[in-house]
Design a protein around this motif. Structure first.
Motif, PDB file in Angstrom:
ATOM      1  N   ILE A  72      -6.198   9.128  -2.118  1.00  0.00           N
ATOM      2  CA  ILE A  72      -6.152   7.594  -1.490  1.00  0.00           C
ATOM      3  C   ILE A  72      -7.405   6.893  -1.765  1.00  0.00           C
ATOM      4  N   SER A  73      -7.685   5.863  -2.508  1.00  0.00           N
ATOM      5  CA  SER A  73      -8.914   5.113  -2.360  1.00  0.00           C
ATOM      6  C   SER A  73      -8.450   3.882  -1.584  1.00  0.00           C
ATOM      7  N   ASP A 105     -10.023   7.886 -12.473  1.00  0.00           N
ATOM      8  CA  ASP A 105     -10.691   8.476 -11.399  1.00  0.00           C
ATOM      9  C   ASP A 105      -9.815   9.471 -10.586  1.00  0.00           C
ATOM     10  N   GLY A 106      -8.522   9.568 -11.052  1.00  0.00           N
ATOM     11  CA  GLY A 106      -7.656  10.729 -10.490  1.00  0.00           C
ATOM     12  C   GLY A 106      -7.160  10.450  -9.203  1.00  0.00           C
ATOM     13  N   TYR A 107      -6.851   9.031  -8.689  1.00  0.00           N
ATOM     14  CA  TYR A 107      -6.324   8.643  -7.493  1.00  0.00           C
ATOM     15  C   TYR A 107      -4.759   8.674  -7.592  1.00  0.00           C
ATOM     16  N   ASP A 108      -4.110   8.794  -6.518  1.00  0.00           N
ATOM     17  CA  ASP A 108      -2.517   8.565  -6.534  1.00  0.00           C
ATOM     18  C   ASP A 108      -2.260   7.353  -6.162  1.00  0.00           C
ATOM     19  N   THR A 112      -2.995  -5.205  -1.172  1.00  0.00           N
ATOM     20  CA  THR A 112      -1.671  -4.431  -1.935  1.00  0.00           C
ATOM     21  C   THR A 112      -2.021  -2.781  -1.889  1.00  0.00           C
ATOM     22  N   LEU A 113      -0.737  -2.112  -2.007  1.00  0.00           N
ATOM     23  CA  LEU A 113      -0.829  -0.685  -2.255  1.00  0.00           C
ATOM     24  C   LEU A 113      -0.369  -0.348  -3.696  1.00  0.00           C
ATOM     25  N   GLN A 114      -1.401  -0.044  -4.566  1.00  0.00           N
ATOM     26  CA  GLN A 114      -1.199   0.144  -5.903  1.00  0.00           C
ATOM     27  C   GLN A 114      -1.037   1.643  -6.261  1.00  0.00           C
ATOM     28  N   TYR A 115      -0.317   1.904  -7.178  1.00  0.00           N
ATOM     29  CA  TYR A 115       0.008   3.261  -7.878  1.00  0.00           C
ATOM     30  C   TYR A 115       0.040   3.316  -9.285  1.00  0.00           C
ATOM     31  N   THR A 131       4.679   9.294   0.700  1.00  0.00           N
ATOM     32  CA  THR A 131       3.279   8.620   1.414  1.00  0.00           C
ATOM     33  C   THR A 131       3.334   6.991   1.365  1.00  0.00           C
ATOM     34  N   VAL A 132       3.844   6.546   0.324  1.00  0.00           N
ATOM     35  CA  VAL A 132       3.987   5.109   0.122  1.00  0.00           C
ATOM     36  C   VAL A 132       5.103   4.526   1.046  1.00  0.00           C
ATOM     37  N   GLU A 133       6.041   5.106   1.237  1.00  0.00           N
ATOM     38  CA  GLU A 133       7.051   4.628   2.269  1.00  0.00           C
ATOM     39  C   GLU A 133       6.505   4.448   3.669  1.00  0.00           C
ATOM     40  N   HIS A 134       5.861   5.771   4.077  1.00  0.00           N
ATOM     41  CA  HIS A 134       5.258   5.920   5.329  1.00  0.00           C
ATOM     42  C   HIS A 134       4.261   4.954   5.775  1.00  0.00           C
ATOM     43  N   LEU A 135       3.416   4.647   4.558  1.00  0.00           N
ATOM     44  CA  LEU A 135       2.138   3.628   4.744  1.00  0.00           C
ATOM     45  C   LEU A 135       2.758   2.046   4.693  1.00  0.00           C
TER      46      LEU A 135
END
Length: 317
Positions: A99-100, A140-143, A275-278, A291-295
């Motif tokens: 996560i970033s 950069d390899g972030y989820d 925002t939460l982005q992926y 992880t998305v749902e929990h956050l």
């Protein structure tokens, strides 16, 4: 071209594009350069467009080739995610989630949400980078990334966390010493604390005029310019001056009376969001999905992120 030939051809195209040569793509696939060339030529014929311009020395993608490469990668991600989804039916989510996030939001909002995530899904591991720079999520390899500001259109999936509202805040001690400004014009006589973004731009202070137009205050004479909004809030708390910050940075200090809000009827709160982005995928890996749902569920319960505008009047100077 049947489906199996199409898959082989698309894999050949991706490997050649990544390697920058037919020979490099062939080595990655364990086949001959001639076979790779035949696969790509067949793909171009089936699509009816040229995907690559090639000479004896160079190879480059056409505009159509670049667009096709982007979509092909999404398709491969979907296949990988489908495999993860199939595994998820027989096992709990496992693996590392990268996560970033910005330093402030990461410390105050993200970090408290992580213990509950790991307790609920013990097979997960979380790696978080607290970094205010703009990152390339995929390269950069972030989820996942948590990003604030004015979010530009993107090929990423963006899930809203909250709207950020800016306010002008100062301590009672400062206001007792320098007085409470009642108009934007009176701010020129005060000690202003402003924010500078990493790119060098100083965030302007905007106000609503009587005719509905927006006016901007010149903050060049600010006594303190900081890149960290959290530190701006701390400076205001210490009585250094009047700061423009997000409500979530000062909410707890407003509730204790350590800070007061100014010019609520005139100050423009801005149009910023978190925002939460992926990456866009047809199917999310289970470790990322949970992880998305929990956050998102945790952020929805954090009061400081969802303060209604009318509630702010309780804290006006």
């Amino acid at each position: 071209m049947d489906s199996s030939q199409r898959v082989r051809a698309i894999l050949s195209f991706i490997q050649v594009a990544d390697a920058g040569s037919f020979a490099g793509g062939a080595r990655a696939l364990g086949i001959t350069p001639a076979a790779v060339s035949k696969n790509i030529a067949g793909l171009e014929k089936a699509l009816g467009v040229r995907l690559m311009n090639r000479t004896t020395r160079t190879l480059s993608l056409t505009e159509e080739g670049s667009a096709f490469l982007h979509q092909a990668r999404i398709a491969l991600d979907a296949l990988d995610a489908a495999t993860d989804a199939a595994i998820a039916h027989r096992a709990a989510p496992v693996g590392k989630v990268r996560i970033s996030t910005s330093a402030g939001f990461g410390r105050e909002q993200l970090a408290p949400a992580l213990p509950g995530l790991l307790e609920k899904y013990p097979g997960l591991a979380v790696e978080v980078d607290f970094d205010d720079r703009v990152i390339d999520l995929i390269h950069d390899g972030y989820d996942l990334a948590l990003r604030g500001g004015r979010i530009a259109d993107s090929s990423l999936v963006s899930r809203p966390v909250c709207q950020f509202h800016l306010v002008l805040a100062a301590s009672p001690a400062y206001l007792a010493r320098f007085g409470v400004p009642r108009t934007p014009e009176e701010l020129s006589e005060h000690r202003l604390l402003t924010r500078r973004f990493l790119g060098g731009r100083v965030l302007p202070w905007n106000f609503r005029a009587a005719d509905g137009s927006i006016t901007t205050l010149d903050t060049e004479r600010a006594v303190m310019t900081l890149s960290s909004p959290e530190t701006l809030a701390e400076a205001a708390l210490a009585g250094a001056g009047i700061a423009e910050v997000g409500v979530h940075h000062v909410w707890k200090h407003l509730q204790t009376g350590q800070l007061k809000l100014l010019l609520l009827d005139r100050h423009h709160p801005g149009s910023f969001e978190m925002t939460l982005q992926y990456p866009h995928r047809a199917l999310l890996a289970p470790r990322v999905r949970v992880t998305v749902e929990h956050l998102l569920a945790t952020f929805a319960r954090q009061d400081e992120l969802h303060v209604p505008a009318e509630a702010l009047r309780l804290f006006a100077a």
